[in-house]
Design an enzyme around this catalytic site. Structure first.
Site, short mmCIF file in Angstrom:
data_model
loop_
_atom_site.label_atom_id
_atom_site.label_comp_id
_atom_site.label_asym_id
_atom_site.label_seq_id
_atom_site.Cartn_x
_atom_site.Cartn_y
_atom_site.Cartn_z
N CYS A 135 0.82 -1.25 -0.06
CA CYS A 135 -0.03 0.15 -0.15
C CYS A 135 0.78 1.09 0.13
O CYS A 135 0.49 2.45 -0.37
CB CYS A 135 -0.94 -0.02 1.12
SG CYS A 135 -2.21 -1.28 1.23
N HIS B 148 -8.94 3.93 -1.54
CA HIS B 148 -7.83 3.52 -1.26
C HIS B 148 -7.19 2.65 -2.60
O HIS B 148 -7.33 1.23 -2.43
CB HIS B 148 -7.76 2.53 -0.12
CG HIS B 148 -6.31 2.11 0.42
ND1 HIS B 148 -5.29 2.79 0.01
CD2 HIS B 148 -5.86 0.98 1.08
CE1 HIS B 148 -4.17 1.70 0.32
NE2 HIS B 148 -4.87 0.80 1.21
N CYS C 163 0.32 2.27 6.48
CA CYS C 163 0.57 1.18 6.74
C CYS C 163 0.62 0.08 5.65
O CYS C 163 0.17 0.53 4.47
CB CYS C 163 -0.52 0.32 7.64
SG CYS C 163 -2.28 0.48 7.48
#
Length: 397
Positions: free
Chosen positions: A91, A353, A383
């Site tokens: 990510c 996201h 994260c």
């Protein structure tokens, strides 16, 4: 030693990452190219001056494979002489791309770099790159004999460890939507978003101008009606302490989107007549427990502040990726940061996201927030799967 500055940053609207989503008819290379092209046009820079394009993408398979950054750069119209490379730190991939670009500028290896990211989760579904195979191998299995877990289970373990009630998780999620909706209504996203003309289901081009996942009318009461997203017998047997608080409503959705950031040295910006928006002040990356997986943002924040010689109180705005609201609430509990400074224009729970694009998207939004609020320092942290986290501090100029 050189410094590294951000001249400009831009993102696409964020679409729902499923068939029929606003951007689902657009090839990810073209979506990515739109962000890169928009950045070049906004900055008014000669594309031939770009030394490299460093881009994040997580699902590097199918339409996002084959070093997708190279094809996006060419689709954007950059000269064939401009190289490009695709990186994967899950990510945090495009946040890591920003770090690599800035480090290259600081070292003197680059003068002008584009750091960017893309993810089309409607066309390259999450996890598809593993092709159903064991990507960990026997060595990892030997080190973690009880087995690692999906991110949703990590989010549940975090909620349990930090005693985060379902009500708190849902309240935070609803507020994220309300903040994002207010930002759109007030026109505060307009400067950072480049509208996209994307094919609709019937093939006609439709101009997409706003983030598709923001729900202005959602509420904690609505979210309370959603069922747990990750409950399964295998996890209930292994973790009887979990009481199942994570839902689709207090997690980030799946999305399509792209973002791009133009990075140079201060001297190069002056030579080219460019006005930087911020200085890339300090970077950090950490490894953490791969079972909890998503808590690396806590030590990453401490590390980047220590390296910068700053305190939490020096930071005027935080962008903390809302992969799950439990992650941000645990981070708040451990750091003591002021919630009023965190994701003030809404976070990924609402905005979305798109994995490989999120680091550059957060940076684009962080610059906007600092300028809108007159802040000096901003801190971004993300994260990442496997128990990793990046953290970045920027200084508005």
């Amino acid at each position: 030693m050189n410094d590294a500055v951000i001249v400009d940053a831009v993102r696409t609207p964020i679409g729902k990452g499923k068939p029929g989503g606003a951007l689902s008819g657009m090839h990810p290379v073209d979506l990515h190219a739109h962000a890169i092209r928009s950045l070049i046009e906004r900055a008014g820079i000669d594309p031939a001056a770009v030394d490299d394009v460093i881009s994040g993408a997580v699902g590097q398979i199918g339409e996002q494979s084959g070093n997708t950054a190279r094809w996006a750069a060419l689709a954007a119209g950059l000269p064939e002489s401009v190289p490009a490379v695709t990186v994967d730190r899950q990510c945090g991939s495009s946040q890591q791309a920003i770090h690599f670009a800035a480090q290259g500028v600081i070292s003197g290896a680059y003068d002008v770099v584009i750091a960017s990211g893309v993810e089309s989760m409607s066309r390259v579904p999450i996890g598809s790159q593993t092709a159903g195979r064991d990507f960990l191998g026997p060595g990892v299995a030997e080190r973690y004999p009880d087995g690692l877990v999906p991110q949703g289970i990590s989010a549940e373990l975090i909620a349990q460890r930090w005693a985060l009630s379902r009500e708190r998780l849902d309240d935070f999620a609803a507020e994220s939507h309300h903040r994002a909706a207010r930002t759109w209504a007030d026109g505060r996203f307009a400067a950072e978003v480049s509208p996209v003309k994307a094919p609709s289901a019937d093939g006609a081009l439709v101009t997409v101008t706003q983030d598709e996942s923001v729900r202005p009318s959602t509420s904690p009461q609505v979210l309370a009606g959603l069922r747990p997203a990750f409950r399964a017998d295998v996890w209930e047997d292994r973790f009887p302490q979990i009481d199942w608080r994570i839902t689709a409503g207090n997690s980030s959705p799946v999305n399509d989107g792209a973002a791009a950031v133009l990075i140079t040295s201060g001297e190069t910006a002056r030579r080219l007549g460019l006005r930087p928006r911020a200085r890339l002040h300090t970077f950090a990356v950490v490894g953490d427990d791969p079972l909890l997986m998503l808590t690396g943002i806590i030590p990453a924040t401490r590390k980047v502040l220590d390296r910068a010689g700053l305190t939490l109180g020096d930071i005027d705005a935080f962008e903390v990726n809302e992969a799950f609201t439990s992650v941000v609430l645990a981070w708040l509990a451990e750091t003591g940061a002021d919630p009023a400074k965190v994701n003030v224009n809404g976070g990924a729970t609402a905005i979305g996201h798109p994995l490989g694009a999120s680091g550059a998207r957060l940076m684009t939004t962080l610059l906007s927030v600092l300028e809108q609020r007159g802040g000096r320092y901003g801190l971004q942290t993300m994260c990442e799967a496997g128990g990793l986290a990046n953290a970045t501090i920027v200084e508005r100029l």
